[in-house]
Design an enzyme around this catalytic site. Structure first.
Site, PDB file in Angstrom:
ATOM      1  N   GLY A  34      56.870   9.047 -13.081  1.00  0.00           N
ATOM      2  CA  GLY A  34      55.589   9.273 -13.758  1.00  0.00           C
ATOM      3  C   GLY A  34      55.751   9.205 -15.274  1.00  0.00           C
ATOM      4  CG  ASP A  62      49.679   7.418  -9.784  1.00  0.00           C
ATOM      5  OD1 ASP A  62      49.522   8.560  -9.310  1.00  0.00           O
ATOM      6  OD2 ASP A  62      50.347   7.186 -10.808  1.00  0.00           O
ATOM      7  CG  ASN A 288      56.376   0.619 -21.463  1.00  0.00           C
ATOM      8  OD1 ASN A 288      56.188  -0.116 -22.438  1.00  0.00           O
ATOM      9  ND2 ASN A 288      55.381   1.254 -20.871  1.00  0.00           N
TER      10      ASN A 288
END
Length: 351
Positions: A34, A62, A288
């Site tokens: 998450g 999700d 990321n």
């Protein structure tokens, strides 16, 4: 002798060109822990597919549904919603976990609305129902196993339910924004879990069939309604199809999304190992939130950059992750919200 450049071709083979080539339906599942930006990556990939001529569907499984936030559009309600902006049709679908649970409950129960245990109790077979204790049947019926939300979502988008439906056949790319790591892995073991559970139910059912049919003939009841075992069996078949889809190297790819921190890299490595163990095709790793290079580093940025460099070094030496194509996505200074922002992100990430 002319020196041939080797960098460019490999880049295009492993990059977006390969992902966008071919028109047969392809599934891309983005997963990871998450808070690593899975939704932004999934939404930006969907926008890029649509802008490259693919009618695309992006599905969020999700439970925390941030797809609506990402597109700055209300996508709730569990139905296909058209997204405004891209060149080709782009639709989004947020699967409602509550709805999935309802579907599971109705699948687990007889048409009259009473579960297997109630049915057995009603037939004076409470004793056998008690033997089902080890199976935790009540729990199975009332609280669906984790991963079911995804399973229902994927089985929907897999066109298992809507085989004849035109609206699903139009998509040549389907992108999944999956729930955090644990759910995804439990989803893969769900068919085994259902196998074991249904197997036990079926065995018990065989034992009591003669007794129940005798009682039924006395009361003149016909077994015309599909019973709970049949419905569970159907659900199990769908789950197996979902798992087959996950393992289909020709039509599916699982993309791991992570951030450059030691904890996130460790979790990604475990996820990768589990996916490989389940024969799920994994080729790419998106890292990321990487700090872009800067000439004037503040103390905080310098420390952060050092940490990130260490984490990136871990990927290169990790036995699971080092073989994947690493896609580095920078930390951007704007909030990624709405199609133009997603297009901007997609052009940076999916090259």
């Amino acid at each position: 002798m002319a020196v041939k450049s080797v960098a460019t071709p490999t880049e295009s083979i492993t990059g977006f060109d390969e992902m966008v080539s071919g028109t047969s339906r392809k599934y891309y599942m983005l997963g990871g822990k998450g808070g690593v930006g899975k939704t932004s990556c999934a939404a930006s990939l969907a926008v890029k597919f649509a802008n490259n001529g693919h009618p695309t569907l992006v599905v969020s499984t999700d439970p925390a549904h941030s797809l609506s936030d990402s597109f700055a559009q209300d996508l709730t309600g569990g139905t296909l919603v058209p997204v405004e902006g891209p060149n080709s049709p782009l639709f989004a679908l947020e699967v409602n976990p509550e709805k999935s649970r309802e579907e599971f409950r109705s699948a687990s129960q007889t048409n009259g609305g009473s579960g297997v245990k109630d049915f057995m109790d009603g037939m004076g077979l409470g004793m056998i129902a008690d033997q089902l204790g080890e199976l935790k049947l009540g729990e199975l019926l009332d609280t669906p196993p984790p991963g079911l939300d995804e399973a229902v979502a994927i089985s929907k988008a897999r066109v298992i339910q809507f085989l004849e439906s035109q609206e699903y056949n139009m998509f040549t790319r389907i992108v999944f924004d999956t729930a955090p790591t644990g759910h995804t892995l439990r989803l893969l073991s769900l068919p085994d879990f259902l196998d074991a559970s249904i197997g036990k139910i079926v065995k018990l059912r065989q034992k009591i069939t003669s007794a129940t049919s005798a009682i039924k003939s006395v009361f003149g009841q016909e077994q015309s309604k599909p019973d709970a075992t049949e419905k569970l069996e159907k659900l199990r078949e769908r789950m197996i199809k979902v798992r087959e889809l996950f393992r289909d190297t020709n039509s599916t790819e699982f993309v791991i999304v992570t951030i450059p921190t030691v904890m996130a890299i460790n979790e990604s490595s475990r996820l990768c190992a589990s996916l490989k163990k389940e024969s799920v095709p994994v080729k790419r790793l998106v890292v990321n939130q990487i700090l872009p290079p800067s000439t004037s580093d503040c103390k905080f940025c310098a420390m952060k950059r050092k940490d990130q460099a260490r984490a990136l070094g871990m990927i290169e030496s990790d036995p699971e992750l080092s073989s994947l194509t690493m896609i580095q996505a920078p930390l951007v200074d704007v909030e990624i919200r709405g199609v133009p922002a997603l297009q901007f992100l997609g052009d940076i990430v999916w090259k």
